[in-house]
Design an enzyme around this catalytic site. Structure first.
Site, mmCIF file in Angstrom:
data_model
loop_
_atom_site.group_PDB
_atom_site.id
_atom_site.type_symbol
_atom_site.label_atom_id
_atom_site.label_comp_id
_atom_site.label_asym_id
_atom_site.label_seq_id
_atom_site.Cartn_x
_atom_site.Cartn_y
_atom_site.Cartn_z
ATOM 1 N N SER A 182 0.837 -1.346 0.039
ATOM 2 C CA SER A 182 -0.001 0.071 0.048
ATOM 3 C C SER A 182 0.783 1.169 0.022
ATOM 4 C CB SER A 182 -0.986 -0.175 1.163
ATOM 5 O OG SER A 182 -0.205 -0.075 2.214
ATOM 6 N N HIS A 210 -5.305 -4.393 -1.030
ATOM 7 C CA HIS A 210 -5.382 -3.256 -1.892
ATOM 8 C C HIS A 210 -5.340 -3.815 -3.483
ATOM 9 C CE1 HIS A 210 -4.378 0.242 0.446
ATOM 10 N NE2 HIS A 210 -3.836 -0.620 1.252
ATOM 11 N N LYS A 241 -11.790 -1.138 0.988
ATOM 12 C CA LYS A 241 -11.062 -0.324 -0.222
ATOM 13 C C LYS A 241 -11.980 -0.411 -1.445
ATOM 14 C CE LYS A 241 -7.265 -0.625 2.675
ATOM 15 N NZ LYS A 241 -6.566 -1.342 3.560
HETATM 16 C C1 LIG Z 1 -6.112 -1.724 4.982
HETATM 17 C C2 LIG Z 1 -5.211 -2.980 5.230
HETATM 18 C C3 LIG Z 1 -5.846 -3.715 6.275
HETATM 19 C C4 LIG Z 1 -6.958 -3.719 6.958
HETATM 20 O O1 LIG Z 1 -8.149 -3.415 6.572
HETATM 21 P P1 LIG Z 1 -9.298 -2.776 7.244
HETATM 22 O O2 LIG Z 1 -10.322 -3.201 6.706
HETATM 23 O O3 LIG Z 1 -9.266 -1.390 6.880
HETATM 24 O O4 LIG Z 1 -9.230 -3.114 8.557
HETATM 25 C C5 LIG Z 1 -5.128 -5.005 6.178
HETATM 26 N N1 LIG Z 1 -3.971 -5.081 5.366
HETATM 27 C C6 LIG Z 1 -3.722 -4.416 4.472
HETATM 28 C C7 LIG Z 1 -2.585 -4.745 3.554
HETATM 29 C C8 LIG Z 1 -4.422 -3.151 4.273
HETATM 30 O O5 LIG Z 1 -3.890 -2.196 3.439
#
Ligand SMILES: *Cc1c(COP(=O)(O)O)cnc(C)c1O
Length: 385
Positions: A182, A210, A241
């Protein structure tokens, strides 16, 4: 008091953070009486701002209520949750799926259920914080390999294997990685990961937070792009996301899912996802399937922005897709972010501890939900930096 002293230290190091309250309309953000175009969101396809998903959420809330009322194992599993899980399993090309309250909880639940004292977890150095926290909480031995370095991973696994032969330790070895990183916008070498893990008898967890909705022929993620669906032990993702809602999930074989229902504490001891979030996610997946043009637009934009910024002389980290890291070492990142804001562009500076010192950057998040004019405004603002 100690806390105020610690806060003062953060401030003097330029690392102090505070919450900004915004109001939002599509990809426009309003703050302090000014309007900005939002280039900070993970809503890569714009599905979190579409009327179809909002309507699905509203209808579900009206039909089933605003909350789920109980944990999934009590009376919290509604038809909408089961529907979402079968939809996700089919979309991801996996046998079964389990939905958690968030992606963070899904990682916490899967890792702590699968490994513990006497096991080993091996992480890519740039893994998301939720995987690091999960590994620490699990009590398993935590090992780290340099970012995307398969030779180093193989060496670690070889050493773990050797230890295993002489002592009854490391019953289970779990390797975990983000699929699409990310903060760097680069991807994990999935084919190699799978073959190294197979050879060394380790399980693999791939976090598609992502990459879901962004990679793959049907948008199922990097596992689809690499033709590895059904071949990775644990596939994790989030609904927050590209799917534009909230929640997380683990997909894989049926025994894995049944095991997590019984053993994943962040699944068992928490209230089920609200029906509105589940319904919005179902609708979003339908839109991902129905509108492949969203993904094409997104990738075209990512090429266009990269080309324009390189031509303007900016240094980009080697990256692909909608995450575009523009490097501004040290305090330059904050300054660039402020300058961009003066020109109506909201693009946050990413600083330690999120990234290593000296690798500060502006992280651009492109979306199919932006307009062409938004993209042109972004490029124009960079050209004036
Ligand atoms: C955003 C993210 C998470 C957590 O997801 P949420 O639904 O926002 O708690 C886990 N792993 C990665 C790689 C992320 O970018």
């Amino acid at each position: 008091m100690r806390l105020t002293a610690e806060l003062r230290a953060l401030r003097s190091k330029g690392l102090h953070r505070r919450l900004r309250t915004l109001s939002r309309n599509g990809f426009r953000i309003r703050a302090g009486g000014r309007t900005f175009i939002d280039f900070s969101s993970n809503d890569y396809l714009g599905l979190g701002r579409r009327s179809e998903t909002a309507r699905a959420a509203a209808n579900a809330a009206l039909r089933f209520g605003s909350g789920s009322g109980a944990s999934r194992l009590l009376s919290g599993t509604l038809t909408v949750h089961s529907l979402l899980e079968s939809k996700l399993a089919a979309f991801k090309g996996e046998e079964a799926c389990l939905v958690f309250g968030s992606g963070y909880l899904a990682n916490l639940g899967a890792v702590t259920a699968l490994v513990g004292d006497g096991d080993a977890v091996v992480l890519d150095r740039l893994c998301h914080a939720s995987l690091v926290d999960a590994a620490r909480l699990s009590g398993a031995k935590l090992l780290v390999y340099p970012h995307r370095d398969m030779a180093a991973l193989d060496k670690i696994l070889h050493r773990v294997e050797a230890t295993r032969r002489v002592a009854p330790t490391y019953r289970r070895i779990l390797v975990a990685t983000d699929a699409y990183f990310s903060m760097d916008g680069d991807v994990a070498p999935l084919e190699k990961l799978v073959s190294v893990c197979r050879r060394r008898g380790a399980w693999l967890l791939v976090d598609e937070a992502h990459s879901t909705g962004v990679f793959g022929e049907t948008g199922a993620g990097l596992t689809e792009h690499c033709a590895l669906q059904g071949k990775i032990e644990v596939v994790m993702g989030t609904l927050s996301k590209a799917i534009g809602s909230v929640g997380g999930y683990i997909a894989g074989k049926k025994p894995l899912i049944e095991f997590l229902v019984n053993r994943a504490r962040p699944f068992i001891f928490t209230t089920a996802l609200p029906p509105s979030a589940a319904a919005a996610a179902i609708r979003a997946i339908e839109l991902i399937e129905k509108e492949p043009g969203l993904r094409r637009t997104l990738w075209k934009r990512s090429t266009r922005v990269r080309r324009a910024l390189k031509k303007a002389g900016f240094r980009l980290a080697p990256s692909t897709g909608p995450i575009v890291p523009v490097m501004f070492p040290g305090k330059k990142a904050l300054k660039a972010s402020e300058k961009l804001r003066e020109r109506g562009i909201y693009a946050p500076a990413i600083r330690p501890p999120t990234v290593k010192e000296g690798t500060e950057r502006i992280r651009l998040s492109l979306s199919a939900g932006h307009s062409e004019a938004d993209i042109e405004a972004l490029i124009a603002a960079f050209n004036k930096l």
